[in-house]
Design a protein around this motif. Structure first.
Motif, PDB file in Angstrom:
ATOM      1  N   GLY A  90      19.016  31.381 -36.633  1.00  0.00           N
ATOM      2  CA  GLY A  90      18.835  30.287 -36.635  1.00  0.00           C
ATOM      3  C   GLY A  90      19.892  29.349 -37.427  1.00  0.00           C
ATOM      4  O   GLY A  90      19.182  28.121 -37.577  1.00  0.00           O
TER       5      GLY A  90
ATOM      6  N   ASN B  92      15.151  29.255 -33.547  1.00  0.00           N
ATOM      7  CA  ASN B  92      13.874  28.414 -34.504  1.00  0.00           C
ATOM      8  C   ASN B  92      13.171  27.773 -33.751  1.00  0.00           C
ATOM      9  O   ASN B  92      11.799  28.066 -34.472  1.00  0.00           O
ATOM     10  CB  ASN B  92      15.011  27.933 -34.904  1.00  0.00           C
ATOM     11  CG  ASN B  92      15.997  27.608 -36.616  1.00  0.00           C
ATOM     12  OD1 ASN B  92      15.775  28.510 -37.142  1.00  0.00           O
ATOM     13  ND2 ASN B  92      17.194  27.613 -36.132  1.00  0.00           N
TER      14      ASN B  92
ATOM     15  N   GLY C 185      11.657  28.725 -39.348  1.00  0.00           N
ATOM     16  CA  GLY C 185      12.394  28.297 -38.078  1.00  0.00           C
ATOM     17  C   GLY C 185      12.898  26.464 -37.882  1.00  0.00           C
ATOM     18  O   GLY C 185      13.290  26.284 -37.517  1.00  0.00           O
TER      19      GLY C 185
ATOM     20  N   PRO D 224      15.638  25.411 -41.107  1.00  0.00           N
ATOM     21  CA  PRO D 224      17.084  25.606 -40.661  1.00  0.00           C
ATOM     22  C   PRO D 224      17.779  26.165 -41.964  1.00  0.00           C
ATOM     23  O   PRO D 224      18.022  24.869 -42.048  1.00  0.00           O
ATOM     24  CB  PRO D 224      17.528  25.801 -39.245  1.00  0.00           C
ATOM     25  CG  PRO D 224      17.579  24.139 -39.318  1.00  0.00           C
ATOM     26  CD  PRO D 224      15.761  24.200 -39.566  1.00  0.00           C
TER      27      PRO D 224
ATOM     28  N   HIS E  53      13.977  26.480 -46.854  1.00  0.00           N
ATOM     29  CA  HIS E  53      13.936  27.992 -45.655  1.00  0.00           C
ATOM     30  C   HIS E  53      13.993  28.843 -46.094  1.00  0.00           C
ATOM     31  O   HIS E  53      13.160  30.127 -45.926  1.00  0.00           O
ATOM     32  CB  HIS E  53      15.234  27.750 -45.112  1.00  0.00           C
ATOM     33  CG  HIS E  53      15.049  28.895 -44.112  1.00  0.00           C
ATOM     34  ND1 HIS E  53      14.936  29.282 -42.955  1.00  0.00           N
ATOM     35  CD2 HIS E  53      16.206  30.008 -44.661  1.00  0.00           C
ATOM     36  CE1 HIS E  53      16.000  30.838 -42.255  1.00  0.00           C
ATOM     37  NE2 HIS E  53      16.180  31.115 -43.535  1.00  0.00           N
TER      38      HIS E  53
END
Length: 395
Positions: A228, A239, A288, A291, A302
Protein backbone atom coordinates in the motif's frame (compact mmCIF):
# COMPACT_ATOMS: atom_id res chain seq x y z
CA UNK A 1 -61.57 -52.78 -2.97
CA UNK A 2 -58.11 -53.59 -1.74
CA UNK A 3 -57.01 -49.93 -2.01
CA UNK A 4 -60.14 -48.75 -0.16
CA UNK A 5 -59.47 -51.25 2.62
CA UNK A 6 -55.91 -49.95 3.03
CA UNK A 7 -57.05 -46.32 3.17
CA UNK A 8 -59.65 -47.12 5.82
CA UNK A 9 -57.05 -48.89 7.97
CA UNK A 10 -54.64 -45.93 7.94
CA UNK A 11 -54.81 -43.83 11.11
CA UNK A 12 -54.36 -40.12 10.40
CA UNK A 13 -51.53 -38.72 12.53
CA UNK A 14 -50.26 -35.18 13.08
CA UNK A 15 -46.92 -33.49 13.77
CA UNK A 16 -46.71 -30.97 16.60
CA UNK A 17 -44.42 -28.04 15.70
CA UNK A 18 -42.77 -26.05 18.52
CA UNK A 19 -44.37 -22.58 19.05
CA UNK A 20 -40.96 -20.90 18.57
CA UNK A 21 -40.66 -22.32 15.05
CA UNK A 22 -44.22 -21.18 14.21
CA UNK A 23 -43.38 -17.67 15.43
CA UNK A 24 -39.95 -17.39 13.76
CA UNK A 25 -41.17 -18.65 10.36
CA UNK A 26 -44.62 -16.99 10.50
CA UNK A 27 -46.46 -20.24 9.91
CA UNK A 28 -50.19 -19.89 9.36
CA UNK A 29 -53.14 -22.21 9.09
CA UNK A 30 -53.21 -23.78 5.62
CA UNK A 31 -49.46 -23.45 4.96
CA UNK A 32 -47.94 -26.57 3.42
CA UNK A 33 -44.82 -28.29 4.72
CA UNK A 34 -42.76 -30.66 2.58
CA UNK A 35 -41.66 -33.99 4.08
CA UNK A 36 -38.57 -35.61 2.54
CA UNK A 37 -37.42 -39.18 3.13
CA UNK A 38 -33.72 -39.95 2.86
CA UNK A 39 -32.85 -43.39 4.09
CA UNK A 40 -33.50 -43.47 7.82
CA UNK A 41 -33.96 -39.69 8.11
CA UNK A 42 -37.07 -37.55 7.67
CA UNK A 43 -36.74 -33.84 6.84
CA UNK A 44 -39.54 -31.29 6.95
CA UNK A 45 -39.07 -28.11 4.89
CA UNK A 46 -41.15 -24.96 4.67
CA UNK A 47 -41.72 -23.44 1.23
CA UNK A 48 -44.00 -20.51 2.00
CA UNK A 49 -43.95 -17.90 -0.75
CA UNK A 50 -41.11 -19.77 -2.45
CA UNK A 51 -42.49 -18.96 -5.88
CA UNK A 52 -42.64 -15.25 -5.07
CA UNK A 53 -39.20 -15.02 -3.48
CA UNK A 54 -37.24 -17.22 -5.85
CA UNK A 55 -38.87 -16.28 -9.16
CA UNK A 56 -37.59 -13.09 -10.77
CA UNK A 57 -40.15 -11.34 -13.03
CA UNK A 58 -39.00 -11.11 -16.65
CA UNK A 59 -39.57 -7.36 -16.71
CA UNK A 60 -37.00 -6.86 -13.94
CA UNK A 61 -34.12 -7.79 -16.23
CA UNK A 62 -35.53 -7.65 -19.78
CA UNK A 63 -36.81 -4.05 -19.60
CA UNK A 64 -33.45 -2.56 -18.46
CA UNK A 65 -31.69 -4.67 -21.11
CA UNK A 66 -34.05 -3.40 -23.82
CA UNK A 67 -33.58 0.26 -22.79
CA UNK A 68 -29.77 0.07 -22.64
CA UNK A 69 -29.65 -1.84 -25.94
CA UNK A 70 -31.80 0.85 -27.59
CA UNK A 71 -29.36 3.50 -26.33
CA UNK A 72 -26.49 1.32 -27.55
CA UNK A 73 -28.03 1.07 -31.02
CA UNK A 74 -28.85 4.78 -31.30
CA UNK A 75 -25.38 5.81 -30.13
CA UNK A 76 -23.52 3.78 -32.76
CA UNK A 77 -25.95 4.89 -35.46
CA UNK A 78 -25.25 8.49 -34.46
CA UNK A 79 -21.46 8.13 -34.68
CA UNK A 80 -21.91 6.07 -37.88
CA UNK A 81 -19.79 3.16 -36.71
CA UNK A 82 -20.62 0.03 -38.72
CA UNK A 83 -18.36 -2.46 -36.95
CA UNK A 84 -18.05 -2.44 -33.17
CA UNK A 85 -15.12 -4.00 -31.25
CA UNK A 86 -15.64 -6.25 -28.24
CA UNK A 87 -13.18 -4.31 -26.05
CA UNK A 88 -11.51 -0.93 -26.29
CA UNK A 89 -12.89 2.55 -27.07
CA UNK A 90 -16.56 2.68 -28.13
CA UNK A 91 -16.90 -1.06 -27.57
CA UNK A 92 -19.47 -3.56 -26.38
CA UNK A 93 -17.57 -4.04 -23.14
CA UNK A 94 -17.58 -0.29 -22.51
CA UNK A 95 -21.38 -0.10 -22.74
CA UNK A 96 -21.97 -3.25 -20.69
CA UNK A 97 -19.61 -2.13 -17.92
CA UNK A 98 -21.14 1.36 -17.70
CA UNK A 99 -24.83 1.44 -18.58
CA UNK A 100 -25.31 -2.27 -17.90
CA UNK A 101 -23.83 -2.11 -14.41
CA UNK A 102 -25.65 1.16 -13.70
CA UNK A 103 -29.01 -0.37 -14.65
CA UNK A 104 -28.30 -3.41 -12.45
CA UNK A 105 -27.48 -1.26 -9.41
CA UNK A 106 -30.55 0.90 -10.01
CA UNK A 107 -32.72 -2.23 -10.16
CA UNK A 108 -31.19 -3.53 -6.92
CA UNK A 109 -31.84 -0.17 -5.23
CA UNK A 110 -35.41 -0.07 -6.54
CA UNK A 111 -36.14 -3.48 -4.97
CA UNK A 112 -34.68 -2.29 -1.67
CA UNK A 113 -36.79 0.89 -1.59
CA UNK A 114 -39.96 -1.02 -2.47
CA UNK A 115 -39.31 -3.59 0.26
CA UNK A 116 -38.78 -0.79 2.79
CA UNK A 117 -41.92 1.12 1.82
CA UNK A 118 -44.17 -1.95 1.65
CA UNK A 119 -42.58 -3.57 4.74
CA UNK A 120 -42.02 -6.79 2.78
CA UNK A 121 -41.00 -9.62 5.16
CA UNK A 122 -37.54 -10.35 3.73
CA UNK A 123 -33.94 -9.65 4.70
CA UNK A 124 -34.11 -6.13 3.24
CA UNK A 125 -36.13 -4.98 6.24
CA UNK A 126 -33.09 -5.60 8.47
CA UNK A 127 -30.72 -3.48 6.33
CA UNK A 128 -30.56 0.19 7.21
CA UNK A 129 -30.41 3.00 4.68
CA UNK A 130 -26.98 4.04 5.97
CA UNK A 131 -25.36 0.67 5.17
CA UNK A 132 -27.26 -0.14 1.98
CA UNK A 133 -24.99 1.92 -0.36
CA UNK A 134 -21.98 -0.10 0.79
CA UNK A 135 -23.74 -3.41 0.11
CA UNK A 136 -25.02 -2.50 -3.35
CA UNK A 137 -21.62 -1.02 -4.24
CA UNK A 138 -19.88 -4.19 -3.06
CA UNK A 139 -22.04 -6.44 -5.22
CA UNK A 140 -21.64 -4.04 -8.13
CA UNK A 141 -17.84 -3.87 -7.88
CA UNK A 142 -17.44 -7.66 -7.65
CA UNK A 143 -19.71 -8.20 -10.65
CA UNK A 144 -17.94 -5.39 -12.52
CA UNK A 145 -14.50 -6.93 -11.91
CA UNK A 146 -15.75 -10.38 -12.94
CA UNK A 147 -17.11 -9.04 -16.23
CA UNK A 148 -13.98 -6.98 -16.82
CA UNK A 149 -11.80 -10.08 -16.48
CA UNK A 150 -14.16 -12.03 -18.74
CA UNK A 151 -14.09 -9.39 -21.48
CA UNK A 152 -10.31 -9.10 -21.19
CA UNK A 153 -9.89 -12.87 -21.52
CA UNK A 154 -12.25 -13.14 -24.52
CA UNK A 155 -10.65 -10.07 -26.11
CA UNK A 156 -7.19 -11.64 -25.80
CA UNK A 157 -8.40 -14.94 -27.25
CA UNK A 158 -10.25 -13.30 -30.16
CA UNK A 159 -7.79 -10.48 -30.73
CA UNK A 160 -9.21 -7.59 -32.77
CA UNK A 161 -12.68 -9.14 -33.14
CA UNK A 162 -15.45 -6.79 -34.41
CA UNK A 163 -19.20 -7.24 -34.85
CA UNK A 164 -21.80 -5.55 -37.00
CA UNK A 165 -24.22 -3.30 -35.14
CA UNK A 166 -27.06 -5.86 -34.99
CA UNK A 167 -24.89 -8.65 -33.59
CA UNK A 168 -23.23 -6.23 -31.17
CA UNK A 169 -26.66 -5.06 -29.97
CA UNK A 170 -27.73 -8.65 -29.29
CA UNK A 171 -24.52 -9.33 -27.33
CA UNK A 172 -25.12 -6.16 -25.32
CA UNK A 173 -28.72 -7.24 -24.63
CA UNK A 174 -27.63 -10.67 -23.37
CA UNK A 175 -24.96 -9.30 -21.03
CA UNK A 176 -27.15 -6.52 -19.60
CA UNK A 177 -29.96 -9.04 -19.05
CA UNK A 178 -27.49 -11.26 -17.19
CA UNK A 179 -26.27 -8.37 -15.02
CA UNK A 180 -29.80 -7.37 -14.02
CA UNK A 181 -30.79 -10.98 -13.39
CA UNK A 182 -27.80 -11.52 -11.08
CA UNK A 183 -28.45 -8.26 -9.20
CA UNK A 184 -32.12 -9.22 -8.74
CA UNK A 185 -31.06 -12.68 -7.57
CA UNK A 186 -28.66 -11.15 -5.04
CA UNK A 187 -31.45 -8.86 -3.82
CA UNK A 188 -33.73 -11.85 -3.22
CA UNK A 189 -31.00 -13.87 -1.50
CA UNK A 190 -29.31 -11.17 0.56
CA UNK A 191 -28.32 -12.36 4.02
CA UNK A 192 -25.55 -12.07 6.58
CA UNK A 193 -23.86 -15.09 5.03
CA UNK A 194 -23.90 -13.45 1.59
CA UNK A 195 -22.41 -10.22 3.02
CA UNK A 196 -19.74 -12.27 4.84
CA UNK A 197 -18.83 -14.08 1.63
CA UNK A 198 -18.65 -10.75 -0.19
CA UNK A 199 -16.32 -9.43 2.51
CA UNK A 200 -14.10 -12.51 2.19
CA UNK A 201 -13.97 -12.20 -1.60
CA UNK A 202 -13.09 -8.51 -1.31
CA UNK A 203 -10.24 -9.05 1.17
CA UNK A 204 -8.75 -12.13 -0.49
CA UNK A 205 -9.29 -10.96 -4.07
CA UNK A 206 -7.98 -7.44 -3.43
CA UNK A 207 -4.90 -8.67 -1.57
CA UNK A 208 -4.02 -11.27 -4.21
CA UNK A 209 -4.45 -8.67 -6.95
CA UNK A 210 -2.09 -6.31 -5.13
CA UNK A 211 0.45 -9.11 -4.67
CA UNK A 212 0.24 -10.13 -8.33
CA UNK A 213 0.69 -6.59 -9.66
CA UNK A 214 3.71 -5.99 -7.41
CA UNK A 215 5.54 -9.26 -8.08
CA UNK A 216 8.32 -7.58 -10.07
CA UNK A 217 9.28 -5.44 -7.07
CA UNK A 218 9.58 -8.51 -4.80
CA UNK A 219 7.33 -6.95 -2.18
CA UNK A 220 7.82 -9.94 0.14
CA UNK A 221 11.34 -8.69 0.90
CA UNK A 222 9.78 -5.72 2.71
CA UNK A 223 6.43 -6.34 4.44
CA UNK A 224 2.76 -6.82 3.68
CA UNK A 225 2.06 -3.12 4.17
CA UNK A 226 4.55 -2.37 1.37
CA UNK A 227 1.72 -3.22 -1.04
CA UNK A 228 0.00 0.00 0.00
CA UNK A 229 2.99 2.34 -0.11
CA UNK A 230 3.93 4.75 -2.87
CA UNK A 231 6.89 2.52 -3.84
CA UNK A 232 4.54 -0.29 -4.86
CA UNK A 233 2.94 -0.66 -8.29
CA UNK A 234 -0.82 0.00 -8.18
CA UNK A 235 -0.74 0.60 -4.43
CA UNK A 236 -4.31 1.88 -4.66
CA UNK A 237 -5.48 -1.74 -5.16
CA UNK A 238 -4.36 -2.72 -1.69
CA UNK A 239 -5.50 0.49 0.00
CA UNK A 240 -8.93 0.46 -1.66
CA UNK A 241 -9.32 -3.18 -0.62
CA UNK A 242 -8.76 -2.24 3.03
CA UNK A 243 -11.09 0.78 2.86
CA UNK A 244 -13.82 -1.15 1.07
CA UNK A 245 -13.45 -4.10 3.47
CA UNK A 246 -13.88 -1.72 6.39
CA UNK A 247 -17.12 -0.36 4.92
CA UNK A 248 -18.39 -3.90 4.34
CA UNK A 249 -17.49 -4.83 7.92
CA UNK A 250 -19.49 -1.88 9.24
CA UNK A 251 -22.45 -2.89 7.07
CA UNK A 252 -22.20 -6.50 8.29
CA UNK A 253 -21.91 -5.37 11.93
CA UNK A 254 -24.99 -3.19 11.52
CA UNK A 255 -26.88 -6.06 9.86
CA UNK A 256 -25.98 -8.52 12.63
CA UNK A 257 -26.71 -6.20 15.55
CA UNK A 258 -30.08 -5.16 14.14
CA UNK A 259 -30.96 -8.86 14.19
CA UNK A 260 -29.43 -9.40 17.64
CA UNK A 261 -31.43 -6.48 19.07
CA UNK A 262 -34.62 -8.17 17.86
CA UNK A 263 -33.75 -11.39 19.67
CA UNK A 264 -31.95 -10.18 22.79
CA UNK A 265 -32.48 -7.16 24.97
CA UNK A 266 -30.21 -4.21 24.25
CA UNK A 267 -27.51 -4.27 26.90
CA UNK A 268 -24.38 -2.28 27.61
CA UNK A 269 -22.33 -5.41 26.86
CA UNK A 270 -23.75 -5.74 23.35
CA UNK A 271 -23.32 -2.01 22.81
CA UNK A 272 -19.68 -2.20 23.88
CA UNK A 273 -19.08 -5.21 21.61
CA UNK A 274 -20.56 -3.31 18.69
CA UNK A 275 -18.34 -0.31 19.48
CA UNK A 276 -15.22 -2.51 19.55
CA UNK A 277 -16.11 -4.09 16.21
CA UNK A 278 -16.82 -0.73 14.56
CA UNK A 279 -13.50 0.65 15.88
CA UNK A 280 -11.78 -2.45 14.47
CA UNK A 281 -13.33 -1.79 11.07
CA UNK A 282 -12.35 1.89 11.22
CA UNK A 283 -8.75 0.93 12.12
CA UNK A 284 -8.65 -1.44 9.15
CA UNK A 285 -9.91 1.34 6.89
CA UNK A 286 -7.38 3.75 8.39
CA UNK A 287 -4.47 1.52 7.32
CA UNK A 288 -5.61 1.94 3.70
CA UNK A 289 -6.89 5.51 3.97
CA UNK A 290 -3.54 6.79 5.32
CA UNK A 291 -0.83 5.15 3.19
CA UNK A 292 2.75 5.05 4.44
CA UNK A 293 4.34 7.74 2.27
CA UNK A 294 6.63 10.76 2.66
CA UNK A 295 4.00 12.63 4.69
CA UNK A 296 5.03 12.27 8.37
CA UNK A 297 1.46 12.84 9.58
CA UNK A 298 0.14 10.09 7.29
CA UNK A 299 2.91 7.77 8.50
CA UNK A 300 1.81 8.36 12.10
CA UNK A 301 -1.88 7.75 11.28
CA UNK A 302 -1.01 4.63 9.28
CA UNK A 303 1.09 3.15 12.10
CA UNK A 304 -1.46 4.15 14.75
CA UNK A 305 -4.29 2.52 12.76
CA UNK A 306 -2.27 -0.69 12.38
CA UNK A 307 -1.42 -0.81 16.10
CA UNK A 308 -5.02 -0.09 17.10
CA UNK A 309 -6.16 -2.92 14.82
CA UNK A 310 -3.88 -5.40 16.64
CA UNK A 311 -4.89 -4.17 20.11
CA UNK A 312 -8.61 -4.24 19.31
CA UNK A 313 -8.44 -7.78 17.94
CA UNK A 314 -6.70 -8.98 21.11
CA UNK A 315 -9.24 -7.15 23.33
CA UNK A 316 -12.10 -8.68 21.35
CA UNK A 317 -10.69 -12.21 21.60
CA UNK A 318 -10.24 -11.95 25.37
CA UNK A 319 -13.51 -10.16 26.20
CA UNK A 320 -16.01 -11.62 23.71
CA UNK A 321 -17.03 -14.45 26.06
CA UNK A 322 -18.44 -11.86 28.50
CA UNK A 323 -19.89 -9.52 25.89
CA UNK A 324 -21.77 -11.92 23.60
CA UNK A 325 -24.72 -13.83 25.11
CA UNK A 326 -25.06 -17.61 24.82
CA UNK A 327 -21.66 -18.04 23.20
CA UNK A 328 -20.61 -21.63 22.44
CA UNK A 329 -17.74 -23.42 24.19
CA UNK A 330 -16.31 -24.40 20.80
CA UNK A 331 -15.97 -20.73 19.83
CA UNK A 332 -14.34 -19.85 23.17
CA UNK A 333 -11.80 -22.66 22.73
CA UNK A 334 -11.08 -21.56 19.17
CA UNK A 335 -10.64 -17.95 20.33
CA UNK A 336 -8.04 -18.96 22.88
CA UNK A 337 -6.20 -21.07 20.30
CA UNK A 338 -6.04 -18.13 17.88
CA UNK A 339 -5.00 -15.77 20.70
CA UNK A 340 -2.19 -18.15 21.70
CA UNK A 341 -1.14 -18.44 18.05
CA UNK A 342 -0.90 -14.66 17.76
CA UNK A 343 1.22 -14.50 20.92
CA UNK A 344 3.52 -17.22 19.53
CA UNK A 345 3.86 -15.27 16.26
CA UNK A 346 4.78 -12.12 18.20
CA UNK A 347 7.40 -14.09 20.20
CA UNK A 348 8.87 -15.69 17.05
CA UNK A 349 9.07 -12.29 15.38
CA UNK A 350 10.17 -9.94 18.17
CA UNK A 351 11.54 -12.40 20.72
CA UNK A 352 13.84 -14.70 18.72
CA UNK A 353 13.69 -13.12 15.26
CA UNK A 354 12.69 -16.36 13.56
CA UNK A 355 9.87 -14.84 11.51
CA UNK A 356 10.51 -12.10 8.98
CA UNK A 357 8.35 -8.99 9.05
CA UNK A 358 6.47 -10.16 5.95
CA UNK A 359 5.79 -13.64 7.39
CA UNK A 360 4.67 -12.15 10.69
CA UNK A 361 2.27 -9.68 9.07
CA UNK A 362 0.75 -12.33 6.77
CA UNK A 363 0.26 -14.79 9.64
CA UNK A 364 -1.16 -12.16 11.99
CA UNK A 365 -3.43 -10.82 9.25
CA UNK A 366 -4.74 -14.32 8.42
CA UNK A 367 -5.30 -15.32 12.07
CA UNK A 368 -7.04 -12.05 12.95
CA UNK A 369 -9.45 -12.15 10.05
CA UNK A 370 -10.08 -15.87 10.42
CA UNK A 371 -11.20 -15.17 13.99
CA UNK A 372 -13.38 -12.26 12.89
CA UNK A 373 -15.15 -14.42 10.33
CA UNK A 374 -15.73 -17.13 12.93
CA UNK A 375 -17.10 -14.45 15.29
CA UNK A 376 -19.53 -13.25 12.62
CA UNK A 377 -20.63 -16.86 12.03
CA UNK A 378 -21.19 -17.30 15.77
CA UNK A 379 -23.31 -14.15 15.85
CA UNK A 380 -25.26 -15.42 12.85
CA UNK A 381 -25.86 -18.69 14.72
CA UNK A 382 -27.25 -16.77 17.69
CA UNK A 383 -29.55 -14.75 15.44
CA UNK A 384 -30.95 -17.54 13.29
CA UNK A 385 -30.35 -20.61 15.49
CA UNK A 386 -28.45 -22.25 12.62
CA UNK A 387 -27.68 -25.84 13.38
CA UNK A 388 -30.45 -26.11 15.99
CA UNK A 389 -32.67 -29.17 16.05
CA UNK A 390 -36.20 -29.54 17.35
CA UNK A 391 -38.06 -32.54 18.70
CA UNK A 392 -41.49 -33.08 17.18
CA UNK A 393 -44.24 -35.32 18.48
CA UNK A 394 -46.22 -37.71 16.33
CA UNK A 395 -49.87 -37.75 17.40
Amino acid sequence: MQNDHIENDIEIRSVEIPPKVIEDYHLEKGDELQLHLDGASITITFNKDIDKSDTIPLKNFLVPAFITTLLFFLYFLYIQKRYIPLIGDDSIAGFVLTLGMLSGMIGFTNLFIKAKKQNVPNSFRLISYRTFPTIVLAFGVILFMSLLLLFQFVGDVFLGVNFDIWTAAIINFVFVSLINYVMNLLANKISTRLVMNTLAITIIGGSLTAMATNKDLQWWQYNLSFLGTQEAISSWNFNITLIFSALLMIALIDFLFVNLSLKFEKTKKLGFLRLLLVLTALSLGGVGLFPHNDNVFFQYLHNRSALNLVYLILILIVSVRWLLPQISKHFIQLSYIICASLIVCIFLFQGVGYLSLTAFEILAFALAFAWLFVLFQEMERLVYDTGSSYTVKIK
